[in-house]
Design a protein around this motif. Structure first.
Motif, PDB file in Angstrom:
ATOM      1  N   VAL A  40       0.734  -1.262   0.119  1.00 33.67           N
ATOM      2  CA  VAL A  40      -0.061   0.075  -0.114  1.00 33.67           C
ATOM      3  C   VAL A  40       0.902   1.292  -0.014  1.00 33.67           C
ATOM      4  O   VAL A  40       0.785   2.269  -0.704  1.00 33.67           O
ATOM      5  N   VAL A  41       1.836   1.183   0.888  1.00 33.85           N
ATOM      6  CA  VAL A  41       2.780   2.493   1.155  1.00 33.85           C
ATOM      7  C   VAL A  41       3.788   2.679  -0.396  1.00 33.85           C
ATOM      8  O   VAL A  41       3.650   3.660  -1.064  1.00 33.85           O
ATOM      9  N   LEU A  42       4.150   1.643  -0.876  1.00 31.92           N
ATOM     10  CA  LEU A  42       4.903   1.598  -2.287  1.00 31.92           C
ATOM     11  C   LEU A  42       3.913   2.187  -3.281  1.00 31.92           C
ATOM     12  O   LEU A  42       4.264   2.927  -4.157  1.00 31.92           O
ATOM     13  N   GLY A  43       2.622   1.649  -3.285  1.00 34.20           N
ATOM     14  CA  GLY A  43       1.759   2.252  -4.209  1.00 34.20           C
ATOM     15  C   GLY A  43       1.411   3.528  -4.203  1.00 34.20           C
ATOM     16  O   GLY A  43       1.375   4.118  -5.324  1.00 34.20           O
ATOM     17  N   LEU A  44       1.245   4.111  -3.189  1.00 34.07           N
ATOM     18  CA  LEU A  44       0.924   5.431  -2.997  1.00 34.07           C
ATOM     19  C   LEU A  44       2.062   6.608  -3.328  1.00 34.07           C
ATOM     20  O   LEU A  44       1.996   7.241  -4.238  1.00 34.07           O
ATOM     21  N   PHE A  45       3.376   5.776  -2.868  1.00 34.59           N
ATOM     22  CA  PHE A  45       4.492   6.675  -3.479  1.00 34.59           C
ATOM     23  C   PHE A  45       4.635   6.623  -4.648  1.00 34.59           C
ATOM     24  O   PHE A  45       4.864   7.719  -5.176  1.00 34.59           O
ATOM     25  N   LEU A  46       4.364   5.352  -5.329  1.00 35.24           N
ATOM     26  CA  LEU A  46       4.746   5.490  -6.861  1.00 35.24           C
ATOM     27  C   LEU A  46       3.841   6.100  -7.871  1.00 35.24           C
ATOM     28  O   LEU A  46       3.913   6.902  -8.688  1.00 35.24           O
ATOM     29  N   LEU A  47       2.428   6.079  -7.103  1.00 38.44           N
ATOM     30  CA  LEU A  47       1.605   7.018  -7.781  1.00 38.44           C
ATOM     31  C   LEU A  47       1.818   8.613  -7.589  1.00 38.44           C
ATOM     32  O   LEU A  47       1.624   9.358  -8.647  1.00 38.44           O
ATOM     33  N   ILE A  48       2.140   9.029  -6.745  1.00 39.42           N
ATOM     34  CA  ILE A  48       2.579  10.525  -6.452  1.00 39.42           C
ATOM     35  C   ILE A  48       3.749  10.712  -7.230  1.00 39.42           C
ATOM     36  O   ILE A  48       3.666  11.663  -8.091  1.00 39.42           O
ATOM     37  N   ALA A  49       4.934   9.834  -7.304  1.00 45.33           N
ATOM     38  CA  ALA A  49       5.943  10.274  -7.905  1.00 45.33           C
ATOM     39  C   ALA A  49       5.659  10.122  -9.328  1.00 45.33           C
ATOM     40  O   ALA A  49       6.040  11.029 -10.323  1.00 45.33           O
ATOM     41  N   GLY A  50       4.934   9.272  -9.882  1.00 42.59           N
ATOM     42  CA  GLY A  50       4.563   9.024 -11.265  1.00 42.59           C
ATOM     43  C   GLY A  50       3.862  10.292 -11.736  1.00 42.59           C
ATOM     44  O   GLY A  50       4.013  10.614 -12.898  1.00 42.59           O
ATOM     45  N   SER A  51       2.671  10.725 -10.984  1.00 48.09           N
ATOM     46  CA  SER A  51       1.957  11.933 -11.395  1.00 48.09           C
ATOM     47  C   SER A  51       2.827  13.107 -11.835  1.00 48.09           C
ATOM     48  O   SER A  51       2.567  13.977 -12.614  1.00 48.09           O
ATOM     49  N   GLN A  52       3.939  13.191 -10.836  1.00 46.95           N
ATOM     50  CA  GLN A  52       4.604  14.706 -10.924  1.00 46.95           C
ATOM     51  C   GLN A  52       5.627  14.501 -12.308  1.00 46.95           C
ATOM     52  O   GLN A  52       5.809  15.274 -13.053  1.00 46.95           O
ATOM     53  N   VAL A  53       6.132  13.375 -12.335  1.00 44.71           N
ATOM     54  CA  VAL A  53       6.962  13.083 -13.603  1.00 44.71           C
ATOM     55  C   VAL A  53       6.002  12.881 -14.738  1.00 44.71           C
ATOM     56  O   VAL A  53       6.290  13.534 -15.976  1.00 44.71           O
ATOM     57  N   LEU A  54       4.928  12.508 -14.896  1.00 42.32           N
ATOM     58  CA  LEU A  54       4.030  12.555 -16.020  1.00 42.32           C
ATOM     59  C   LEU A  54       3.501  13.780 -16.229  1.00 42.32           C
ATOM     60  O   LEU A  54       3.722  14.438 -17.775  1.00 42.32           O
ATOM     61  N   LEU A  55       3.338  14.658 -15.255  1.00 43.55           N
ATOM     62  CA  LEU A  55       2.807  16.375 -15.805  1.00 43.55           C
ATOM     63  C   LEU A  55       3.767  16.763 -16.089  1.00 43.55           C
ATOM     64  O   LEU A  55       3.571  17.599 -17.180  1.00 43.55           O
TER      65      LEU A  55
END
Length: 320
Positions: free
Chosen positions: A178-193
């Motif tokens: 769960v923690v890894l999923g949330l971290f990857l989602l937040i990091a991925g959103s910033q890189v994608l944007l």
């Protein structure tokens, strides 16, 4: 090329984060004794929209409303035309109209609600409250009708949860997932944007175009994976049910939360073109499902062709 690399990395992080979050959440639900029905309805049905949620929230807080709204509208269009079109080519998608009538009609109703609320050229906090109240009403209605047996689609949502295998076994692995999923989602959103904005500038198109196409497809990969796996396994109700549930949450949940955090002005091209495409594709899907009680390979091919036309028009006629 650097912007494209950012987009690719962002999509990979979002996909991995969504998968980890779904698996960790399902494992936690099993350990806590949450019913398979509720797990399938909420965790899988809405969990696959986690990348769209994080990207739209990040875009809203970064004052990039064109990407925040474009991501949702484009995802709903892509979910039907691209993902269901592809799944129907793999195998005709037979459905039980009684089981899916509620969700199919809700997708159309949510699309109409979007058209009504963006009539003022922006989604404000009062609109967000309406979206979220509508989502709460839908969830209560869905759970009540399935528990009571009024709408026999409980098995569909249970099967959605069963499509996700290899769940973490211990409490430590559940928490880490769960923690890894949330971290990857937040990091991925910033890189994608970062990559998406850079691509819009380099291509000379609006952020709305990138949000409606590239970002929307990238954030829809969890829906794609669940639905394609279900199609190969001939779990056709799951393939369609997953998309309908995702589209409902995209409009009512993601736009509701995003507009609650930050009022979102709506780009002119979305008002003039994309919102009508979204409503039209929802109506076409409903027509296909209820005329033949299935989505045939021919209809799937027509949906895919429609997506190709939509993307072409997005970058040419409506590229500004």
């Amino acid at each position: 090329m650097l912007n494209l690399l950012f987009v690719a990395i962002g999509v990979l992080l979002l996909t991995g984060g969504g998968e980890a979050l779904i698996r960790g959440s399902l494992a936690a639900a099993h350990r806590l004794g949450i019913s398979p029905l509720l797990s399938g309805l909420l965790i899988v049905g809405f969990g696959t929209s986690a990348p769209e949620l994080v990207v739209s929230i990040e875009a809203a807080l970064s004052e990039q409303p064109d990407i925040a709204i474009g991501n949702v509208v484009g995802s709903n269009i892509g979910n039907i035309l691209l993902i269901l079109g592809l799944c129907a080519l793999i195998t005709p998608l037979a459905v039980r109209p009684l089981a899916l009538r509620r969700d199919g009609v809700t997708v159309v109703a949510a699309s109409v609600l979007f058209l009504v609320l963006v009539g003022g050229d922006a989604l404000v906090r009062s609109d967000a409250a309406i979206f979220l109240l509508a989502l709460a009403a839908y969830l209560i209605w869905a759970y009540w009708t399935e528990r009571s047996g009024e709408v026999p689609s409980a098995g569909l949502h249970i099967a959605e949860g069963e499509e996700v295998t290899s769940l973490p076994k211990t409490t430590l692995w559940v928490v880490m997932a769960v923690v890894l999923g949330l971290f990857l989602l937040i990091a991925g959103s910033q890189v994608l944007l970062k990559g998406a904005v850079g691509m819009a500038e380099s291509l000379g198109v609006s952020e709305a175009v990138i949000g409606l196409t590239l970002v929307a497809v990238g954030t829809s990969l969890p829906e794609l994976s669940i639905s394609v796996i279900a199609a190969f396994r001939r779990h056709t109700d799951v393939a369609i049910g997953n998309i309908l549930g995702s589209n409902i949450f995209n409009l009512l949940g993601i736009l509701g939360i995003s507009a609650l955090l930050q009022p979102l002005p709506v780009h002119d091209r979305i008002l003039q073109f994309d919102q009508w495409v979204m409503l039209g594709t929802s109506l076409i899907l409903l027509l296909f499902l209820y005329t033949g009680s299935r989505l045939s390979r021919l209809e799937g091919g027509l949906l895919l062709l429609g997506y190709g036309v939509y993307v072409t028009l997005s970058f040419t006629v409506f590229g500004s």
